[in-house]
Design a protein around this motif. Structure first.
Motif, PDB file in Angstrom:
ATOM      1  N   ASP A 163       0.829  -1.207   0.000  1.00 20.04           N
ATOM      2  CA  ASP A 163       0.000   0.000   0.000  1.00 20.04           C
ATOM      3  C   ASP A 163       0.859   1.252   0.000  1.00 20.04           C
ATOM      4  OD1 ASP A 163      -2.503  -1.385   0.207  1.00 20.04           O
ATOM      5  OD2 ASP A 163      -2.115  -1.672   2.341  1.00 20.04           O
ATOM      6  N   LEU A 164       0.356   2.315  -0.660  1.00 24.32           N
ATOM      7  CA  LEU A 164       0.923   3.642  -0.513  1.00 24.32           C
ATOM      8  C   LEU A 164       0.707   4.148   0.911  1.00 24.32           C
ATOM      9  CD1 LEU A 164      -0.430   5.274  -3.806  1.00 24.32           C
ATOM     10  CD2 LEU A 164       1.935   4.590  -3.358  1.00 24.32           C
ATOM     11  N   THR A 165       1.438   5.190   1.305  1.00 22.16           N
ATOM     12  CA  THR A 165       1.234   5.756   2.642  1.00 22.16           C
ATOM     13  C   THR A 165      -0.093   6.486   2.755  1.00 22.16           C
ATOM     14  OG1 THR A 165       2.425   7.791   2.055  1.00 22.16           O
ATOM     15  CG2 THR A 165       3.714   5.998   3.031  1.00 22.16           C
ATOM     16  N   ASP A 195       6.524   8.931  -1.763  1.00 27.36           N
ATOM     17  CA  ASP A 195       6.744   7.573  -1.231  1.00 27.36           C
ATOM     18  C   ASP A 195       7.779   6.862  -2.088  1.00 27.36           C
ATOM     19  OD1 ASP A 195       4.607   8.032   0.462  1.00 27.36           O
ATOM     20  OD2 ASP A 195       3.210   6.782  -0.669  1.00 27.36           O
ATOM     21  N   TYR A 196       8.341   5.778  -1.567  1.00 22.69           N
ATOM     22  CA  TYR A 196       9.165   4.915  -2.404  1.00 22.69           C
ATOM     23  C   TYR A 196       8.986   3.457  -2.018  1.00 22.69           C
ATOM     24  CZ  TYR A 196      12.777   4.023   1.183  1.00 22.69           C
ATOM     25  OH  TYR A 196      13.451   3.611   2.303  1.00 22.69           O
ATOM     26  N   ILE A 197       9.299   2.599  -2.977  1.00 21.45           N
ATOM     27  CA  ILE A 197       9.340   1.153  -2.765  1.00 21.45           C
ATOM     28  C   ILE A 197      10.604   0.599  -3.406  1.00 21.45           C
ATOM     29  CG2 ILE A 197       6.823   0.832  -2.649  1.00 21.45           C
ATOM     30  CD1 ILE A 197       7.022  -0.160  -5.613  1.00 21.45           C
ATOM     31  N   THR A 198      11.027  -0.559  -2.966  1.00 24.11           N
ATOM     32  CA  THR A 198      12.063  -1.324  -3.647  1.00 24.11           C
ATOM     33  C   THR A 198      11.363  -2.315  -4.560  1.00 24.11           C
ATOM     34  OG1 THR A 198      13.565  -1.077  -1.780  1.00 24.11           O
ATOM     35  CG2 THR A 198      14.056  -2.839  -3.359  1.00 24.11           C
ATOM     36  N   ILE A 199      11.573  -2.192  -5.865  1.00 17.23           N
ATOM     37  CA  ILE A 199      10.745  -2.882  -6.858  1.00 17.23           C
ATOM     38  C   ILE A 199      10.820  -4.396  -6.743  1.00 17.23           C
ATOM     39  CG2 ILE A 199      10.346  -3.194  -9.341  1.00 17.23           C
ATOM     40  CD1 ILE A 199      11.371  -0.327  -9.741  1.00 17.23           C
ATOM     41  N   ALA A 200      11.984  -4.932  -6.419  1.00 20.10           N
ATOM     42  CA  ALA A 200      12.156  -6.392  -6.410  1.00 20.10           C
ATOM     43  C   ALA A 200      11.519  -7.067  -5.210  1.00 20.10           C
ATOM     44  CB  ALA A 200      13.645  -6.735  -6.462  1.00 20.10           C
ATOM     45  N   THR A 202       8.261  -6.971  -2.019  1.00 23.16           N
ATOM     46  CA  THR A 202       6.876  -6.546  -1.822  1.00 23.16           C
ATOM     47  C   THR A 202       6.783  -5.925  -0.441  1.00 23.16           C
ATOM     48  OG1 THR A 202       6.225  -8.717  -0.977  1.00 23.16           O
ATOM     49  CG2 THR A 202       5.897  -8.312  -3.327  1.00 23.16           C
ATOM     50  N   GLY A 203       5.779  -5.077  -0.229  1.00 21.04           N
ATOM     51  CA  GLY A 203       5.608  -4.425   1.062  1.00 21.04           C
ATOM     52  C   GLY A 203       5.050  -3.033   0.868  1.00 21.04           C
ATOM     53  N   ASP A 204       4.668  -2.399   1.962  1.00 21.00           N
ATOM     54  CA  ASP A 204       4.087  -1.065   1.900  1.00 21.00           C
ATOM     55  C   ASP A 204       5.144  -0.022   1.551  1.00 21.00           C
ATOM     56  OD1 ASP A 204       1.692  -2.191   2.629  1.00 21.00           O
ATOM     57  OD2 ASP A 204       1.889  -1.665   4.757  1.00 21.00           O
ATOM     58  N   ALA A 205       4.699   1.068   0.923  1.00 25.19           N
ATOM     59  CA  ALA A 205       5.586   2.170   0.581  1.00 25.19           C
ATOM     60  C   ALA A 205       6.095   2.862   1.840  1.00 25.19           C
ATOM     61  CB  ALA A 205       4.855   3.165  -0.309  1.00 25.19           C
TER      62      ALA A 205
END
Length: 229
Positions: A163-165, A195-200, A202-205
């Motif tokens: 999820d996004l924040t 927000d950011y995520i690490t693409i490789a 999974t998990g919330d932003a």
């Protein structure tokens, strides 16, 4: 991108339109769908990123729609979701081979039909990301915080990422081969959240920081996307 200065005319799209998406590789850029009054467009245009010039016809999406999400690997371009007319909010995912021309092919479906998700180019060389968006015609009142992903080289429905924040639509997206950032958007008020995520994974932003000014309907770009090093 390595310099600064006023923008220079590059060329023209095939027709005047708005609310499209785009993607590309190191040599070719694609324009995907959009709103070409009074209809949602199914037109895909392309042009060279190495020399100025007008867009040429590439083919057609499987469904005409505005406000989709576009992303790519170095070989394949994806167009996900959007707002179709008729049909309303779309769950369609299409793909094309960027180096060729031709009509788009069905890739799979979004588990949650939505439009105005992260605008463009949140991908690595293997995985594409669709973040946020709106699920109903009342726009930002139906915003979601959903992040999903697809494996670009395959065909399949999207998979939950996290999820996004905050729930929002019309945010910008930009990425390199490792990390994707999602900035601004409508909550329905304008947002300054990045927000950011690490693409490789999974998990919330995770919170990255803030825009200088809160704003919606933003579009982002980066000089390293889709696994292009």
């Amino acid at each position: 991108m390595a310099g600064t200065g006023t923008t220079v005319d590059y060329g023209d799209l095939q027709s005047t339109k708005q609310s499209m998406s785009g993607t590309g590789n190191s040599t070719r850029a694609l324009s995907l769908g959009g709103y070409d009054a009074p209809a949602r467009s199914d037109v895909i245009g392309y042009f060279s990123t190495t020399s100025a010039g007008n867009a040429a016809d590439f083919g057609n999406l499987t469904v005409g729609r505005s406000s989709p999400t576009g992303f790519s690997s170095s070989t394949r371009g994806i167009c996900a979701g959007g707002y179709a007319n008729p049909g309303g909010t779309s769950n369609v995912i299409d793909y094309v081979t960027i180096a060729s021309t031709g009509n788009a092919t069905d890739f799979g479906d979004l588990g949650q039909a939505r439009y105005s998700a992260s605008s463009n180019s949140a991908s690595s060389s293997t995985r594409g990301i669709i973040a946020g968006g709106a699920t109903a015609p009342d726009g930002s009142a139906s915003n979601v915080n959903t992040i999903t992903y697809v494996t670009i080289a395959s065909t399949s429905n999207d998979t939950d990422f996290g999820d996004l924040t905050s729930s929002r639509s019309n945010a910008s997206a930009g990425s390199n081969n490792l990390r994707a950032c999602f900035a601004g958007g409508l909550t329905p008020s304008t947002s300054n959240v990045v927000d950011y995520i690490t693409i490789a994974t999974t998990g919330d932003a995770i919170d990255f920081g803030d825009l200088v000014t809160a704003r919606g309907y933003v579009v982002g770009a980066s000089s390293n996307h889709g696994g292009l090093q």
